[in-house]
Design a protein around this motif. Structure first.
Motif, short mmCIF file in Angstrom:
data_model
loop_
_atom_site.label_atom_id
_atom_site.label_comp_id
_atom_site.label_asym_id
_atom_site.label_seq_id
_atom_site.Cartn_x
_atom_site.Cartn_y
_atom_site.Cartn_z
N MET A 73 116.43 121.03 51.48
CA MET A 73 116.71 120.68 52.84
C MET A 73 118.19 120.68 52.97
O MET A 73 119.00 120.39 51.76
CB MET A 73 116.25 118.96 53.02
CG MET A 73 115.08 118.98 53.26
SD MET A 73 114.72 119.80 55.09
CE MET A 73 112.93 119.94 54.99
N ILE A 74 118.93 120.75 53.94
CA ILE A 74 120.45 120.86 54.04
C ILE A 74 120.95 119.44 54.16
O ILE A 74 120.49 118.90 55.39
CB ILE A 74 121.05 121.77 55.15
CG1 ILE A 74 120.45 123.17 54.97
CG2 ILE A 74 122.57 121.65 55.29
CD1 ILE A 74 120.80 124.04 56.34
N ASN A 75 121.53 118.91 53.29
CA ASN A 75 122.20 117.50 53.50
C ASN A 75 123.70 117.83 53.45
O ASN A 75 124.31 117.92 52.59
CB ASN A 75 121.53 116.69 52.44
CG ASN A 75 120.10 116.14 52.76
OD1 ASN A 75 119.70 115.62 51.98
ND2 ASN A 75 119.59 116.62 53.88
N ILE A 76 124.19 117.13 54.47
CA ILE A 76 125.75 117.30 54.52
C ILE A 76 126.31 115.81 54.93
O ILE A 76 126.03 115.19 55.76
CB ILE A 76 126.33 118.18 55.71
CG1 ILE A 76 125.84 119.42 55.46
CG2 ILE A 76 127.85 118.17 55.66
CD1 ILE A 76 126.03 120.41 56.79
N ALA A 77 126.98 115.36 53.52
CA ALA A 77 127.55 113.90 53.91
C ALA A 77 129.23 113.69 54.43
O ALA A 77 129.95 114.55 53.62
CB ALA A 77 127.52 113.34 52.47
N ILE A 78 129.22 113.18 55.32
CA ILE A 78 130.59 113.07 56.00
C ILE A 78 131.07 111.37 55.65
O ILE A 78 130.46 110.74 56.75
CB ILE A 78 130.90 113.54 57.30
CG1 ILE A 78 130.53 115.03 57.24
CG2 ILE A 78 132.23 113.44 57.63
CD1 ILE A 78 130.92 115.96 58.36
N ASP A 79 131.84 111.15 54.78
CA ASP A 79 132.31 109.75 54.71
C ASP A 79 133.75 109.70 55.08
O ASP A 79 134.54 110.48 55.41
CB ASP A 79 131.96 108.99 53.20
CG ASP A 79 130.67 109.29 52.83
OD1 ASP A 79 129.78 108.42 53.54
OD2 ASP A 79 130.12 109.83 51.91
N GLY A 80 134.13 108.57 55.02
CA GLY A 80 135.64 107.96 55.44
C GLY A 80 135.64 106.88 56.33
O GLY A 80 134.61 106.19 56.69
N PRO A 81 137.06 106.43 56.45
CA PRO A 81 137.01 105.34 57.16
C PRO A 81 136.97 105.11 58.68
O PRO A 81 136.81 106.30 59.12
CB PRO A 81 138.75 104.85 56.97
CG PRO A 81 139.14 106.17 56.81
CD PRO A 81 138.35 106.99 56.12
N SER A 82 136.95 103.80 59.40
CA SER A 82 136.57 103.91 60.86
C SER A 82 137.66 104.74 61.36
O SER A 82 138.84 104.57 61.03
CB SER A 82 136.93 102.43 61.12
OG SER A 82 136.07 101.53 60.52
N GLY A 83 137.24 105.39 62.52
CA GLY A 83 138.02 105.98 63.52
C GLY A 83 138.80 107.20 63.06
O GLY A 83 139.64 107.80 63.57
N ALA A 84 138.06 107.92 61.82
CA ALA A 84 138.58 109.02 61.34
C ALA A 84 138.28 110.22 62.18
O ALA A 84 138.46 111.44 61.70
CB ALA A 84 138.41 109.11 59.85
N GLY A 85 137.09 110.03 62.99
CA GLY A 85 136.65 111.08 63.77
C GLY A 85 135.34 111.59 63.10
O GLY A 85 134.95 112.78 63.65
N LYS A 86 134.68 110.91 62.21
CA LYS A 86 133.56 111.45 61.66
C LYS A 86 132.25 111.74 62.40
O LYS A 86 131.82 112.76 62.24
CB LYS A 86 133.06 110.34 60.46
CG LYS A 86 133.84 109.87 59.48
CD LYS A 86 132.99 109.04 58.46
CE LYS A 86 132.81 107.80 59.14
NZ LYS A 86 133.94 106.72 59.47
N SER A 87 132.23 110.94 63.54
CA SER A 87 131.03 110.92 64.50
C SER A 87 131.20 112.24 65.25
O SER A 87 130.31 113.14 65.42
CB SER A 87 130.76 109.98 64.89
OG SER A 87 131.53 109.35 66.01
N THR A 88 132.32 112.46 65.85
CA THR A 88 132.68 113.62 66.59
C THR A 88 132.48 114.86 65.80
O THR A 88 131.81 115.84 66.28
CB THR A 88 134.17 113.35 67.37
OG1 THR A 88 134.41 112.17 67.69
CG2 THR A 88 134.43 114.61 68.30
N ILE A 89 133.10 114.77 64.47
CA ILE A 89 133.09 116.11 63.99
C ILE A 89 131.71 116.31 63.49
O ILE A 89 131.13 117.56 63.41
CB ILE A 89 133.95 115.82 62.73
CG1 ILE A 89 135.46 115.49 62.88
CG2 ILE A 89 133.87 117.05 61.72
CD1 ILE A 89 136.06 116.52 63.86
N SER A 90 130.96 115.35 63.06
CA SER A 90 129.51 115.29 62.44
C SER A 90 128.77 116.10 63.56
O SER A 90 127.74 116.69 63.37
CB SER A 90 129.04 113.97 62.05
OG SER A 90 129.79 113.62 61.00
#
Ligand code: DC
Length: 227
Positions: free
Chosen positions: A1-18
């Motif tokens: 399975m392809i699993n890509i982890a994108i962590d970081g602090p609030s408001g860094a744009g993680k959800s938009t980028i992900s």
């Protein structure tokens, strides 16, 4: 399975980028923060204190969280009811950060996240994906930006939704949440040594997406340095 982890602090744009990365790769996007928000919403609606484990833990047995895809977006349902809008209310950010300190809440949601990752190709955005949920993930990113830039972005996002919240308050909320997320005892936000750090403070959305995708390509070619 392809699993890509994108962590970081609030408001860094993680959800938009992900979301964009997942769409470009044709895989699922899982917003793990939304799960913490859903638990917080359930607790608040039940008249409970989201920071109290005595209050929150007994509720977990009554909580069922599910995701549905709707066009570009994911709909998150709490016991079958679409709560995608409610969980985005400004005060829910604080309550989600509070419930996320409770180990039983984390394990309840981490189990669900690991199950989803075992059975599907997925981009997961969160705080502890690289360090705790999927420590063996092949692709790990730590997306960050200055607190001021994150506050300015959040201010604009809320204003677009008709919620006018003063910049100073948002900045303070972001600093408080960073502190909470980085200092909780169990599975705090950390950048793992094997995660690729991207500071988006002076990058456009397209540049960040391109950076993530090109790192993924490089890792696939066997040249990923992990840095
Ligand atoms: O990403 P977000 O702002 O929607 O997350 C809300 C809160 O949930 C955040 O303050 C910390 C918590 N959270 C967490 O502890 N672990 C995750 N994997 C995702 C979110």
């Amino acid at each position: 399975m392809i699993n890509i982890a994108i962590d970081g602090p609030s408001g860094a744009g993680k959800s938009t980028i992900s979301k964009i990365v997942a769409a470009k790769l044709g895989i699922t996007y899982l917003d793990t923060g939304a799960m913490y928000r859903a638990v917080a919403l359930y607790a608040v609606n039940a008249g409970k204190d989201p920071s109290s484990s005595e209050d929150v833990v007994p509720l977990l047995a009554d909580i069922e969280i599910s995701y549905k895809k709707s066009g570009e977006d994911n709909i998150i349902c709490l016991n079958g009811i679409d709560v995608s809008q409610d969980i985005r209310r400004h005060e829910m950010s604080k309550y989600a950060s509070e419930v996320s300190k409770i180990p039983q809440v984390r394990m309840f949601l981490v189990e669900m996240q690991r199950n989803i990752a075992r059975n599907s190709d997925v981009v997961l955005d969160g705080r502890d994906i690289s360090s705790f949920v999927l420590p063996d993930a092949k692709y790990k990113f730590y997306l960050t930006a200055s607190a001021e830039e994150r506050a300015a972005r959040r201010c604009r996002e809320l204003a677009d939704k008709g919620q006018i919240v003063p910049y100073e308050r948002i900045l303070q909320d972001i600093l408080d949440r960073d502190y909470n997320d980085m200092h909780r005892d169990f599975a705090p936000l950390v950048k793992t040594d094997d995660a690729i750090e991207i500071d988006s403070s002076s990058m456009t959305l397209e540049q960040v997406v391109d950076a993530v995708l090109s790192h993924i390509e490089r890792i696939d070619e066997g040249n990923g340095t992990g840095q």
